[in-house]
Design an enzyme around this catalytic site. Structure first.
Site, PDB file in Angstrom:
ATOM      1  N   LYS A 185      14.508   0.534  -9.660  1.00  0.00           N
ATOM      2  CA  LYS A 185      13.981   1.006 -10.937  1.00  0.00           C
ATOM      3  C   LYS A 185      14.665   0.248 -12.085  1.00  0.00           C
ATOM      4  O   LYS A 185      15.722  -0.353 -11.896  1.00  0.00           O
ATOM      5  CB  LYS A 185      14.173   2.520 -11.068  1.00  0.00           C
ATOM      6  CG  LYS A 185      13.510   3.333  -9.938  1.00  0.00           C
ATOM      7  CD  LYS A 185      12.030   3.025  -9.778  1.00  0.00           C
ATOM      8  CE  LYS A 185      11.200   4.043  -9.030  1.00  0.00           C
ATOM      9  NZ  LYS A 185      11.396   4.255  -7.612  1.00  0.00           N
TER      10      LYS A 185
HETATM   11  C1  LIG Z   1      10.721   5.633  -6.949  1.00  0.00           C
HETATM   12  C2  LIG Z   1       9.743   6.704  -7.246  1.00  0.00           C
HETATM   13  C3  LIG Z   1       9.989   8.055  -6.952  1.00  0.00           C
HETATM   14  C4  LIG Z   1      11.110   8.519  -6.073  1.00  0.00           C
HETATM   15  O1  LIG Z   1      12.348   8.228  -6.475  1.00  0.00           O
HETATM   16  P1  LIG Z   1      13.595   8.221  -5.442  1.00  0.00           P
HETATM   17  O2  LIG Z   1      14.750   8.130  -6.360  1.00  0.00           O
HETATM   18  O3  LIG Z   1      13.438   7.028  -4.570  1.00  0.00           O
HETATM   19  O4  LIG Z   1      13.541   9.504  -4.682  1.00  0.00           O
HETATM   20  C5  LIG Z   1       9.101   9.014  -7.394  1.00  0.00           C
HETATM   21  N1  LIG Z   1       7.979   8.659  -8.049  1.00  0.00           N
HETATM   22  C6  LIG Z   1       7.664   7.375  -8.286  1.00  0.00           C
HETATM   23  C7  LIG Z   1       6.405   7.070  -8.999  1.00  0.00           C
HETATM   24  C8  LIG Z   1       8.522   6.353  -7.880  1.00  0.00           C
HETATM   25  O5  LIG Z   1       8.199   5.070  -8.092  1.00  0.00           O
END
Ligand SMILES: *Cc1c(COP(=O)(O)O)cnc(C)c1O
Length: 377
Positions: A186
């Site tokens: 992210k």
């Molecule tokens: C990455 C992501 C998540 C989940 O996040 P994690 O930290 O990996 O549990 C949820 N929603 C979206 C749209 C994502 O891209």
């Protein structure tokens, strides 16, 4: 992995991050109680113009707690885009609610608003979960108006749109609750981590309680079951340090997007991501391309060919309504959502890490072009 392999994502962990982590260890705060967590919550909430931030262990946990916090009745329905990560549907199902999947738009890959409106005709629908996709916001103005008209709760999943604005407001600033992930791919990362934002004091309190096992006023006495979803001070310290560079990260992501656009402008057989739509400019969180129907290879075959050429790439999401786990539960019976079904099979995204170089992206684009131009080798 060969030394010259270009991974799909390389986060940018710099000396300032190492110093922040070392200072956190030095401070003695390593659990969830430290001032770093509260400071990170405040910083993310301020960034998005929100009253409250509740830091949690990851983005999936943020969705779990956000949906549970709404206290909807068992069997109530929640609209979500079928084209998303499993965490969204899992949070709905685990809360005893029924996910109603709708298709995405063929150009933006975000939730199809007209289909969401049609789905909201069902009186059992009580909430909607808009998800920004690959750096492009979904149309929060239209979805907010729908929610208002129908009295729906809104949980905005902003994991893929850190820093992006939609109709002038920061993603993460919409709805009753919004969620972030700070997974290493992210824009802003804490290694593992997530956050819930809200302007509602009671919802914030409820999320804090759910995050910490729902301890009652008398410790070790529980009226409800929560989870341990706490974020550690170390994660928060890294997050604070990363967040200071968020605008620079955003500019870099957009430069990577522009570079790919230039390198692939006249490449055959692909649809490139839209630079803007739905009231916002994409951050190109990932740079996705969709192969046209005339091209003889599907996304998995192209990804395998890219790997042979030393380039990492990932397939698009697999639709929620096609997930074996949900089908086995009797969900999405007979549902067909052709746009998501098609892009799931024809879409892939290229390397885009903040820690990679323009040369890496040039190599990735050249490798993709070579495959597009001669698919049969
Ligand atoms: C990455 C992501 C998540 C989940 O996040 P994690 O930290 O990996 O549990 C949820 N929603 C979206 C749209 C994502 O891209």
């Amino acid at each position: 992995m060969a030394a010259d392999f270009v991974p799909v994502n390389v986060p940018q962990i710099g000396p300032e991050d190492r110093e922040a982590l070392a200072a956190c260890v030095e401070s003695g705060w390593i659990g969830a109680e430290g001032p770093q967590v509260a400071a990170f919550e405040r910083a993310v909430a301020d960034w998005c113009g929100r009253r409250h931030g509740v830091a949690v262990s990851n983005g999936s946990a943020a969705l779990d707690a956000a949906v549970a916090a709404l206290r909807l009745a068992p069997g109530d329905k929640v609209i979500l885009p079928t084209f998303t990560i499993v965490s969204c549907a899992a949070a709905i199902v685990r809360a005893g609610l029924v996910p109603v999947a709708v298709d995405c738009d063929p150009e933006t890959w975000t939730i199809d608003v007209a289909q969401a409106e049609a789905a909201a005709e069902d009186p059992r629908v009580r909430a909607i979960m808009p998800v920004h996709i690959y750096g492009l916001p979904c149309d929060m103005a239209a979805l907010g108006a729908l929610a208002e008209r129908r009295g729906l709760k809104v949980v905005e999943d902003a994991a893929e749109a850190h820093g992006v604005t939609c109709h002038g407001r920061r993603c993460g600033g919409f709805g009753d609750l919004s969620t972030f992930s700070f997974y290493p791919n992210k824009l802003v990362t804490t290694g593992e981590g997530g956050m819930i934002l809200t302007d509602d004091d009671a919802l914030a309190e409820r999320c804090r309680s759910l995050r910490n096992l729902c301890f009652g006023p008398r410790r070790f006495v529980h009226e409800e079951l929560g989870w341990n979803l706490r974020m550690s001070s170390l994660q928060a310290a890294l997050g604070l340090s990363q967040l200071r560079r968020a605008e620079a990260f955003l500019a870099r992501k957009r430069a990577i997007g522009a570079l790919y656009d230039a390198l692939l402008a006249d490449a055959p057989h692909i649809r490139r991501p839209l630079p803007e739509a739905n009231g916002g400019r994409s951050s190109y969180w990932v740079y996705g391309v969709v192969l046209d129907d005339a091209f003889p290879l599907d996304a998995d075959a192209v990804i395998a060919r890219l790997a042979d050429a030393g380039i990492g790439a990932r397939p698009f999401f697999w639709p929620m309504h096609e997930q074996p786990v949900f089908r086995r539960m009797g969900l999405f019976d007979g549902v067909r959502l052709p746009v998501a079904e098609r892009i799931a099979r024809r879409g892939l995204y290229l390397p885009g890490g903040l820690g990679s170089s323009d040369d890496d992206f040039r190599r990735a684009a050249a490798a993709l072009r070579a495959i597009l131009e001669s698919p049969t080798r």
